[in-house]
Design an enzyme around this catalytic site. Structure first.
Site, short mmCIF file in Angstrom:
data_model
loop_
_atom_site.label_atom_id
_atom_site.label_comp_id
_atom_site.label_asym_id
_atom_site.label_seq_id
_atom_site.Cartn_x
_atom_site.Cartn_y
_atom_site.Cartn_z
N ASN A 132 0.86 -1.18 0.00
CA ASN A 132 0.00 0.00 0.00
C ASN A 132 0.90 1.23 0.00
O ASN A 132 2.00 1.20 0.56
CB ASN A 132 -0.91 -0.01 1.24
CG ASN A 132 -2.05 0.98 1.10
OD1 ASN A 132 -2.95 0.77 0.30
ND2 ASN A 132 -1.98 2.07 1.83
N ALA A 151 -9.73 4.23 -9.93
CA ALA A 151 -9.65 4.23 -11.39
C ALA A 151 -9.13 5.58 -11.89
O ALA A 151 -9.28 6.60 -11.22
CB ALA A 151 -11.02 3.94 -11.98
N SER A 164 -17.43 -7.44 -8.77
CA SER A 164 -18.66 -6.96 -8.15
C SER A 164 -19.02 -7.76 -6.91
O SER A 164 -18.77 -8.96 -6.86
CB SER A 164 -19.83 -7.02 -9.14
OG SER A 164 -21.00 -6.59 -8.48
N LYS A 187 -18.53 -4.90 -16.81
CA LYS A 187 -18.77 -4.41 -15.44
C LYS A 187 -19.48 -3.06 -15.46
O LYS A 187 -20.36 -2.79 -14.63
CB LYS A 187 -17.44 -4.30 -14.67
CG LYS A 187 -17.57 -3.70 -13.26
CD LYS A 187 -18.50 -4.51 -12.38
CE LYS A 187 -18.63 -4.14 -10.93
NZ LYS A 187 -18.52 -2.82 -10.44
N HIS A 237 -23.02 -3.79 -16.12
CA HIS A 237 -23.56 -4.35 -14.86
C HIS A 237 -23.98 -3.20 -13.94
O HIS A 237 -25.07 -3.21 -13.36
CB HIS A 237 -22.48 -5.22 -14.19
CG HIS A 237 -22.72 -5.55 -12.75
ND1 HIS A 237 -22.57 -4.62 -11.73
CD2 HIS A 237 -23.14 -6.68 -12.15
CE1 HIS A 237 -22.87 -5.19 -10.58
NE2 HIS A 237 -23.21 -6.44 -10.79
N ASN A 238 -23.13 -2.21 -13.82
CA ASN A 238 -23.44 -1.09 -12.92
C ASN A 238 -24.60 -0.25 -13.44
O ASN A 238 -25.39 0.27 -12.65
CB ASN A 238 -22.19 -0.21 -12.73
CG ASN A 238 -21.20 -0.85 -11.78
OD1 ASN A 238 -21.24 -2.06 -11.56
ND2 ASN A 238 -20.29 -0.08 -11.23
N GLU A 292 -27.50 -2.00 -12.41
CA GLU A 292 -27.57 -1.78 -10.94
C GLU A 292 -28.24 -0.42 -10.63
O GLU A 292 -29.14 -0.34 -9.80
CB GLU A 292 -26.14 -1.83 -10.39
CG GLU A 292 -25.94 -1.46 -8.95
CD GLU A 292 -24.43 -1.39 -8.61
OE1 GLU A 292 -23.71 -2.37 -8.83
OE2 GLU A 292 -23.98 -0.33 -8.12
N ARG A 322 -30.70 10.50 -10.47
CA ARG A 322 -29.62 10.90 -9.52
C ARG A 322 -29.22 12.35 -9.77
O ARG A 322 -28.97 13.10 -8.83
CB ARG A 322 -28.40 10.00 -9.69
CG ARG A 322 -28.63 8.58 -9.23
CD ARG A 322 -27.32 7.82 -9.08
NE ARG A 322 -27.54 6.41 -8.85
CZ ARG A 322 -26.61 5.56 -8.45
NH1 ARG A 322 -25.37 5.97 -8.27
NH2 ARG A 322 -26.89 4.29 -8.26
C1 6PG Z 1 -20.32 -3.60 -7.36
C2 6PG Z 1 -20.74 -2.18 -7.38
C3 6PG Z 1 -19.64 -1.24 -7.02
C4 6PG Z 1 -20.19 0.16 -6.81
C5 6PG Z 1 -20.25 0.95 -8.10
C6 6PG Z 1 -21.39 1.90 -8.23
O1 6PG Z 1 -20.61 -4.24 -8.35
O2 6PG Z 1 -19.77 -4.07 -6.36
O3 6PG Z 1 -21.19 -1.87 -8.68
O4 6PG Z 1 -18.65 -1.38 -7.95
O5 6PG Z 1 -21.40 0.08 -6.21
O6 6PG Z 1 -19.08 1.64 -8.20
O7 6PG Z 1 -21.16 3.01 -7.46
P1 6PG Z 1 -21.88 4.41 -7.64
O8 6PG Z 1 -23.32 4.18 -7.34
O9 6PG Z 1 -21.21 5.21 -6.56
O10 6PG Z 1 -21.59 4.94 -8.99
#
Ligand code: 6PG
Length: 472
Positions: A33, A77, A129, A183, A186-187, A190, A289
């Site tokens: 780290n 990132a 994730s 990913k 995926h988000n 989400e 949002r």
């Molecule tokens: C996961 C999540 C994680 C995080 C995202 C979304 O799959 O574990 O997607 O990566 O929740 O970064 O975050 P935000 O809502 O802050 O954009």
């Protein structure tokens, strides 16, 4: 001391838990780290008594790893990732492999894969994730890069990943930045589901005057159903039951109604626009949002823009699981997945990712934030037809639409009359209505474009391209 099997850079919560996961699965590890005190406290705390060593700098870190080295970076990132790559690469040797497990933008990953592979290093951009718990117990992982690089980490990630019916929630996604692209989408899904569930909570609270516990009971019922059983429904119930220890009241009601974002939802929508894919449910969740962030303005606007919020409509009862809202939630969740899958298919074609939609649905079934029983049906749909044009035309999903559309219509119409925003529900309704309409009014759009700009049009009754002098 013998060399470690696996290295981790970045001891944030995700990094800590992933290295504990690797060690538990038999991979001795070394951690680095930027601030060494963090490494020390980890080794004295959660990492104590485990086959995990620390390193004071990157040179020592690299020297403690067996070859070919497998190094997972769990760092912020963007520029920080480039800096670590620059700092560590002088110590790497041919065949060593870096894995970026952060939420990187897929084009950054494309560039890094090309750069690192041209120097004979391996580079994997891997979506991870599952949040902190998933990282420790088994996340869903989406690794992209060369097949050879993936093969070098396969035994590691297959053991670390969540297992669903003994199948690990990880697979080779494809070349370049495909892992991070998947990913990102995926988000986006989400974001959609989070907003959909929040809209349903709002209606139950504002139209149904239900308490937090009553709404939580509904989420508990929904979580028992094939269509809605999922991690996000499960944690919604938990959030709604939580009380503020100071006064015992619902904690959720104390939280300011402004949602943050770190970028992946935005990237999903930007990619969709670039690739010409319609993702209105996901876009609505992102926009919700953005609107939520205008807190001060909204407070002022409420005072001067009249609203009809006393309007009541039938949102169902606890006994029937709030049937119309449940219908709206189910169709909107399906829309969120359907739009995400469309985007993946388009990206697969455009960027030659050769994505396997069935496998992607499979690895999302466990470990990740959007895991749900619905993914079983999604996987089946792509198993039957890998080129399925849209989830909504698969037999099982057609039946869902035909059964649940009246409920969605009732909710969108009622919410409109009550002046309650339901951006994901209404976008979903428009999406379904547009998709199932064989003749849309874009004939008139074409006429206007040709009228003012000679953009030409095609006809339904003749082949060819036409232009009309509309104004004589
Ligand atoms: C996961 C999540 C994680 C995080 C995202 C979304 O799959 O574990 O997607 O990566 O929740 O970064 O975050 P935000 O809502 O802050 O954009």
């Amino acid at each position: 001391m013998s060399k470690a099997h696996f290295g981790l850079v970045g001891l944030g919560v995700m990094g800590e838990n992933l290295v504990l996961n690797a060690e538990r699965n038999g991979f001795s590890s070394v951690v680095y780290n930027r601030t060494y005190s963090k490494t020390e406290s980890f080794l004295e705390g959660k990492g104590f008594g485990k086959k995990i060593q620390g390193a004071i700098d990157l040179k020592e870190f690299v020297s403690k790893l067996e070859r070919p080295r497998r190094i997972l970076m769990m760092i912020k990132a963007g520029g920080a990732t480039d800096r670590v790559i620059d700092q560590i690469s002088p110590y790497l040797q041919e065949g060593d492999l870096l894995i970026d497990g952060g939420n990187s933008e897929f084009r950054d990953t494309e560039r890094r894969v090309a750069q690192l592979e041209s120097r004979q290093f391996g580079y994997i951009g891997m979506g991870v994730s599952g949040g902190a718990k998933g990282a420790l117990e088994g996340p869903s992982m989406m690794p992209g890069g060369t097949k050879a690089s993936y093969e070098a980490i396969e035994s590691l990630v297959q053991k670390m990943a969540a297992q669903v019916e003994d199948i690990p929630c990880v697979t080779y996604i494809g070349p370049g930045g495909s892992g991070h692209f998947v990913k990102t989408v995926h988000n986006g899904i989400e974001y959609g589901i989070e907003q959909i569930l929040s809209e349903s909570y709002d209606l139950m609270k504002r139209v149904g005057n239900m308490t937090g516990n009553e709404i939580a009971d509904v989420f508990c019922q929904w979580n028992q159903t094939e269509e809605l059983s999922s991690y996000l429904v499960e944690i919604t119930e938990i959030c709604l039951r939580a009380k503020d220890p100071e006064d015992g009241k619902d904690l959720v009601e104390k939280i300011i109604d402004k949602a943050g974002q770190k970028g992946t939802g935005l990237w999903t929508v930007v990619s969709a626009l670039e690739l010409g894919v319609s993702v209105p449910t996901i876009y609505a969740s992102l926009n919700a949002r953005v609107m939520s962030s205008l807190k001060k303005e909204r407070v002022e606007a409420e005072k001067i823009l009249s609203s009809s919020s006393s309007f009541k409509f039938d949102i169902g009862t606890i006994e029937n699981s709030m049937a119309p809202i449940q219908d709206a939630v189910i169709l909107s969740c399906i829309a969120s997945y359907a739009q995400g899958m469309e985007l993946l298919k388009a990206a697969s074609k455009e960027y030659s990712y050769n994505l396997d939609m069935c496998s992607i649905a499979q690895i999302w079934k466990g470990g990740c934030i959007i895991r749900s029983r619905l993914l079983e049906r999604i996987q089946d749909a792509f198993y039957v037809d890998s080129q399925l044009p849209n989830l909504f035309i698969d037999k099982w999903f057609v039946e869902q639409v035909n059964r649940r559309l009246p409920g969605l219509v009732k909710v969108v119409a009622g919410a409109s009359q009550a002046g309650i925003p339901v951006p994901c529900f209404s976008s979903t309704l428009d999406y379904i209505n547009s998709y199932r309409t064989s003749r849309l009014p874009q004939n008139l759009v074409q006429a206007m474009r040709d009228c003012f700009g000679s953009h030409t049009y095609q006809r339904i009754d003749k082949e060819g391209t036409f232009h009309t002098e509309w104004i004589s």
